[in-house]
Design a protein around this motif. Structure first.
Motif, PDB file in Angstrom:
ATOM      1  N   ILE A 152       0.931  -1.230   0.020  1.00 21.78           N
ATOM      2  CA  ILE A 152       0.047  -0.107  -0.037  1.00 21.78           C
ATOM      3  C   ILE A 152       0.806   1.140   0.046  1.00 21.78           C
ATOM      4  O   ILE A 152       0.414   2.285  -0.317  1.00 21.78           O
ATOM      5  N   LEU A 195      -3.701   3.879  -1.558  1.00 20.46           N
ATOM      6  CA  LEU A 195      -5.202   3.202  -1.561  1.00 20.46           C
ATOM      7  C   LEU A 195      -6.123   4.179  -2.501  1.00 20.46           C
ATOM      8  O   LEU A 195      -6.403   5.340  -1.962  1.00 20.46           O
ATOM      9  N   ILE A 232      -6.801  -5.343  -1.925  1.00 21.73           N
ATOM     10  CA  ILE A 232      -5.305  -5.342  -2.104  1.00 21.73           C
ATOM     11  C   ILE A 232      -4.930  -6.720  -3.020  1.00 21.73           C
ATOM     12  O   ILE A 232      -5.144  -7.755  -2.490  1.00 21.73           O
ATOM     13  N   LYS A 285       1.671   1.715  -3.958  1.00 21.93           N
ATOM     14  CA  LYS A 285       0.650   2.187  -4.909  1.00 21.93           C
ATOM     15  C   LYS A 285      -0.371   3.243  -4.251  1.00 21.93           C
ATOM     16  O   LYS A 285      -0.907   4.082  -4.875  1.00 21.93           O
ATOM     17  N   TYR A 324     -11.064  -1.573   0.849  1.00 24.66           N
ATOM     18  CA  TYR A 324      -9.935  -1.771  -0.106  1.00 24.66           C
ATOM     19  C   TYR A 324      -9.685  -3.400  -0.571  1.00 24.66           C
ATOM     20  O   TYR A 324      -9.637  -4.163   0.320  1.00 24.66           O
ATOM     21  N   ASP A 370      -5.755  -0.905  -4.247  1.00 24.63           N
ATOM     22  CA  ASP A 370      -4.447  -0.226  -4.718  1.00 24.63           C
ATOM     23  C   ASP A 370      -4.128  -0.572  -6.133  1.00 24.63           C
ATOM     24  O   ASP A 370      -3.038  -0.546  -6.580  1.00 24.63           O
TER      25      ASP A 370
END
Length: 389
Positions: free
Chosen positions: A156, A161, A285, A159, A283, A191
């Protein structure tokens, strides 16, 4: 002769008094009192709707009025929002829930959010209002001694979030007392980068419905249900809206349990609020290297595929104070600060159907501050888009 002079003197005084009083009516003292006939009880027109009830000026004075959830002295509606939020260093502690993953403890040097939102009134009629909204959000972390060798946090930090979304809100005044609101929102959260975005994997949908009563221009309340990620995972929860203005200075605005704020109107161009909010984020991932779930003896869990995707559920409570101030006509400034309590920052298995918790994380309490510039949709601006009639 003396009678004639006396009568003329009295008449002159009476005319002079009427001229001074303008619209006043008097009864000459020399004339006997006559009881006027009883008049019917005066009937006054209903009060005009509050300015916040509509953006169309020609609705004032109509026989049919329509209720909305807004109350007098509330802050201005927001059309376009630019928001930046920052937290300084705070401690992070992660506990692994699978045998082959280590624990992690360190400091996060930074946690920041950049948010851009916009709302466009598609239809603004007394009996129906449609609002189209869109948003872009980016949350960033910087960890001490990066790379941390802890794949979740390295992932994270590299990239960030991101969330890109759109929503449609329907505000339907039913009559002079009742109203309801329906909102549906779709977001792509995770991500991802533009080259690896898969809508099916990252799509998140939330919605809400509220039905309410406008008891007076100063008091509106309603009940309903929200479906979303405020508490980390997708779930329904009840919602109670309560908007009330107690006097020219004080008021209360709430959608319980998600947020509650006391309001103090310093002036028509300056507003202070204080309270709390509960914010939830969800999120997706994508892991660069597959993660295997193992038992305490080191053996692979039977029937469990290697993890390639994690679901990150974040829930935080903010105790906050906020000041909003008009800078120029339709441009306002918002300054906010307080403390954040992180209730959860946990990662779950997104590959297998059991959705097992993989990492349990806790963040320390931390102060935060935010700066916001927002544009208020005035009647003049709406006229440029042909909205309102």
């Amino acid at each position: 002769m003396s009678f004639t002079l006396t009568f003329r003197a009295q008449l002159g005084r009476k005319v002079a008094f009427i001229g001074f009083g303008g619209m006043l009516l008097t009864v000459p003292p020399a004339v006997a009192q006559v009881t006027p006939p009883a008049s019917p009880t005066p009937v006054f027109p209903a009060p005009a709707p509050a300015p916040t009830d509509t953006l169309a000026a020609d609705q004032v004075g109509r026989d049919q009025e329509f209720a909305t959830p807004s109350v007098v002295n509330q802050g201005p509606s927001k059309g376009i929002i630019f928001h930046y939020e920052r937290m300084p260093r705070f401690g992070v502690a992660s506990t692994a829930k699978v045998a082959n993953l280590p624990n992690y403890s360190a400091d996060a040097e930074k946690n920041a959010r950049l948010i851009f939102k916009g709302y466009v009134p598609m239809l603004n009629r007394p009996h129906l209002k449609l609002i189209l909204g869109f948003n872009y959000e980016r949350e960033e972390f910087e960890f001490h001694n990066a790379p941390t060798t802890y794949e979740l946090y390295d992932n994270i930090e590299d990239k960030g979030l991101k969330t890109v979304g759109a929503q449609l809100a329907v505000i339907r005044p039913v009559n002079a007392v009742n109203w309801y609101i329906f909102r549906i929102k779709g977001e792509l959260s995770g991500d991802y980068t533009s080259s690896e975005l898969n809508v099916k994997d990252y799509l998140r949908v939330s919605s809400e419905f509220l039905y309410g009563w406008k008891r007076s221009p100063e008091f509106s309340w309603g009940v309903g249900v929200q479906f979303g990620y405020t508490f980390g995972r997708f779930s329904p929860y009840p919602a109670i809206l309560y908007n009330r203005t107690f006097n020219s200075r004080w008021g209360l605005e709430a959608i319980f349990p998600a947020r509650v704020a006391a309001r103090y109107n310093v002036s028509p161009r300056s507003i202070l609020t204080a309270g709390y909010t509960v914010d939830g984020y969800n999120y997706i991932i994508k892991l660069r290297d597959p993660l295997e779930r193992r038992l305490g003896n080191g053996q692979l869990e039977p029937g469990i595929k290697p993890l390639r995707t994690l679901e990150l559920r974040e829930t935080e409570v903010k105790l906050r104070g906020r000041w909003e101030r008009e800078l120029y006509d339709f441009i306002w400034l918002g300054v906010e600060g307080g403390y954040r309590y992180n209730y959860a920052f946990d990662a779950f298995d997104r590959t297998n159907k059991d959705r097992e918790k993989i990492i349990d994380s806790q963040f320390d309490w931390a102060p935060y501050a935010s700066l916001e510039i927002f544009i208020v949709p005035t009647k003049g601006l709406l006229g440029l888009f042909g909205v309102g009639r």
